[in-house]
Design a protein around this motif. Structure first.
Motif, PDB file in Angstrom:
ATOM      1  N   PRO A   1     -39.195 -12.496  12.660  1.00 13.22           N
ATOM      2  CA  PRO A   1     -40.271 -12.966  11.781  1.00 13.22           C
ATOM      3  C   PRO A   1     -39.532 -12.768  10.343  1.00 13.22           C
ATOM      4  CG  PRO A   1     -40.230 -10.412  12.622  1.00 13.22           C
ATOM      5  CD  PRO A   1     -39.433 -11.400  13.647  1.00 13.22           C
ATOM      6  N   ASN A   2     -38.333 -12.519  10.064  1.00 12.65           N
ATOM      7  CA  ASN A   2     -37.828 -12.517   8.763  1.00 12.65           C
ATOM      8  C   ASN A   2     -37.325 -13.875   8.593  1.00 12.65           C
ATOM      9  OD1 ASN A   2     -38.412  -9.717   8.445  1.00 12.65           O
ATOM     10  ND2 ASN A   2     -36.578  -9.123   9.575  1.00 12.65           N
ATOM     11  N   GLN A   3     -37.258 -14.727   9.205  1.00 12.78           N
ATOM     12  CA  GLN A   3     -36.824 -16.132   9.007  1.00 12.78           C
ATOM     13  C   GLN A   3     -37.871 -16.710   8.011  1.00 12.78           C
ATOM     14  OE1 GLN A   3     -33.671 -17.220  10.111  1.00 12.78           O
ATOM     15  NE2 GLN A   3     -33.304 -15.212  10.602  1.00 12.78           N
ATOM     16  N   LYS A   4     -37.311 -17.891   7.256  1.00 12.35           N
ATOM     17  CA  LYS A   4     -38.023 -18.649   6.475  1.00 12.35           C
ATOM     18  C   LYS A   4     -39.167 -19.154   7.082  1.00 12.35           C
ATOM     19  CE  LYS A   4     -37.738 -22.183   2.885  1.00 12.35           C
ATOM     20  NZ  LYS A   4     -36.925 -23.051   2.452  1.00 12.35           N
ATOM     21  N   GLU A   5     -40.377 -19.115   6.702  1.00  9.04           N
ATOM     22  CA  GLU A   5     -41.520 -19.692   7.151  1.00  9.04           C
ATOM     23  C   GLU A   5     -42.034 -20.931   6.174  1.00  9.04           C
ATOM     24  OE1 GLU A   5     -44.580 -17.126   8.216  1.00  9.04           O
ATOM     25  OE2 GLU A   5     -43.354 -16.138   9.391  1.00  9.04           O
TER      26      GLU A   5
ATOM     27  N   GLN B   1     -45.252 -25.005   9.490  1.00 10.99           N
ATOM     28  CA  GLN B   1     -45.703 -26.367   9.408  1.00 10.99           C
ATOM     29  C   GLN B   1     -45.335 -27.152  10.682  1.00 10.99           C
ATOM     30  OE1 GLN B   1     -43.794 -28.722   6.349  1.00 10.99           O
ATOM     31  NE2 GLN B   1     -44.995 -30.710   7.076  1.00 10.99           N
ATOM     32  N   ALA B   2     -44.207 -26.580  11.578  1.00  9.36           N
ATOM     33  CA  ALA B   2     -43.718 -27.225  12.710  1.00  9.36           C
ATOM     34  C   ALA B   2     -44.664 -26.801  13.547  1.00  9.36           C
ATOM     35  CB  ALA B   2     -42.390 -26.810  12.898  1.00  9.36           C
ATOM     36  N   VAL B   3     -45.195 -25.367  13.596  1.00  9.58           N
ATOM     37  CA  VAL B   3     -46.181 -24.905  14.575  1.00  9.58           C
ATOM     38  C   VAL B   3     -47.658 -25.634  14.660  1.00  9.58           C
ATOM     39  CG1 VAL B   3     -47.306 -22.832  15.008  1.00  9.58           C
ATOM     40  CG2 VAL B   3     -45.163 -22.381  14.774  1.00  9.58           C
ATOM     41  N   ARG B   4     -48.014 -25.892  13.344  1.00  5.57           N
ATOM     42  CA  ARG B   4     -49.239 -26.582  13.219  1.00  5.57           C
ATOM     43  C   ARG B   4     -49.103 -27.834  13.666  1.00  5.57           C
ATOM     44  NH1 ARG B   4     -50.894 -29.948   9.529  1.00  5.57           N
ATOM     45  NH2 ARG B   4     -49.344 -29.760   8.222  1.00  5.57           N
ATOM     46  N   LEU B   5     -48.086 -28.614  13.613  1.00  2.00           N
ATOM     47  CA  LEU B   5     -47.891 -30.111  14.095  1.00  2.00           C
ATOM     48  C   LEU B   5     -47.840 -30.085  15.362  1.00  2.00           C
ATOM     49  CD1 LEU B   5     -45.929 -31.843  11.136  1.00  2.00           C
ATOM     50  CD2 LEU B   5     -48.267 -32.261  11.733  1.00  2.00           C
ATOM     51  N   ALA B   6     -46.937 -29.138  15.882  1.00  5.41           N
ATOM     52  CA  ALA B   6     -46.657 -28.977  17.418  1.00  5.41           C
ATOM     53  C   ALA B   6     -48.006 -28.869  18.215  1.00  5.41           C
ATOM     54  CB  ALA B   6     -45.886 -28.246  17.851  1.00  5.41           C
TER      55      ALA B   6
END
Length: 290
Positions: free
Chosen positions: A286-290, A259-264
């Protein structure tokens, strides 16, 4: 012979010379000679121009401190069918000069505004700057205080456009130093001073060399300045802007990665894939929560 037909109830916004009195259009002279009233930033300055061309006319004062109240007086003149001309001390009204408030009031009351184009210091300087970028950003005067000036420059530093500023002689050295500090010493600057006047000078150099050039001769620090700075260099493909990086970092504090990537990407216009790669590195993989 006057070839201009003056329209009643019309505000004429007239550009006047920025130095050389011959830099005025024939149409501007026709209108100044024919209108009922001339609203001038400084009636003494305008009187000198009018005398030079043997024009007599009724004048009233309109400057930054009385523009709002005087605007309604001019609207009343237009309502009676009179034609009014607006001029500033030099250049085009409404561009780093009074005029915008008056034009807004006149248009809101349903009366016509008509531009009479002519001299403009920014366009004049840009024409001889030799900066090949197809776009430019006219900023006008930077803030007078150092903190606010550097803040505004920080907001402008990533723009790829030629930046155009006006500056006063008593602030020129301080402004140049802030330009170097925020934008870096390697950008190109064209210093256009006293354009169209007796002591006109135009100097181009690296931004980091500008202070020494100005200090080498105290006369170079006098007069009215137009500063043109080359835009930010193009970023290598795949490299994020500082704005994109900051935006992503802030959003990652409060929302999931995707969501952060999309808004950024929506806010900054940066590549979603590049932002995603940065987000993964910021959050540890990549193993962090998305």
């Amino acid at each position: 012979m006057n070839q201009t037909v003056i329209q009643p109830g019309t505000l004429y916004v007239i550009a006047t010379p920025i130095g050389n009195l011959r830099d005025i259009t024939l149409r501007a002279l026709d209108v100044l000679a024919a209108v009922d009233v001339i609203a001038a930033e400084d009636t003494r300055t305008t009187a000198h121009l009018l005398r030079h061309y043997s024009i007599t006319g009724k004048m009233m004062s309109l400057h930054q401190h009385n523009e709002s109240s005087t605007a309604m007086k001019i609207v009343n003149l237009l309502s009676r069918g009179e034609a009014v001309a607006l001029v500033t001390d030099a250049g085009t009204p409404g561009i780093s000069d009074p005029g915008a408030i008056l034009v807004k009031q006149v248009r809101e009351h349903g009366y016509k505004t008509m531009p009479i184009p002519g001299a403009n210091a920014a366009a004049c300087a840009l024409s001889i700057a030799g900066m090949p970028t197809p776009h430019f950003l006219f900023y006008g005067f930077l803030p007078a205080t150092a903190g606010l000036r550097r803040r505004d420059l920080e907001n402008l530093k990533s723009y790829p456009y030629t930046l155009i500023f006006y500056e006063a002689p008593h602030r020129i050295l301080d402004s140049i130093e802030d330009l170097v500090e925020v934008l870096g010493a390697k950008r190109q600057i064209t210093i256009a001073r006293e354009l169209t006047k007796l002591f006109e000078s135009i100097h181009a150099c690296a931004l980091g060399e500008a202070t020494a050039w100005l200090k080498a001769d105290p006369n170079r620090q006098k007069g009215e300045f137009v500063l043109l700075i080359s835009g930010a260099p193009a970023r290598p493909q795949g490299e994020l802007s500082e704005q994109g990086q900051r935006t992503l970092a802030l959003l990652l504090r409060d929302m999931p990665l995707k969501q952060a990537v999309r808004l950024a990407a929506e806010i900054s216009g940066e590549s979603k894939n590049t932002l995603y790669s940065l987000a993964l590195s910021l959050q540890g993989g990549p193993n962090q929560k998305e």
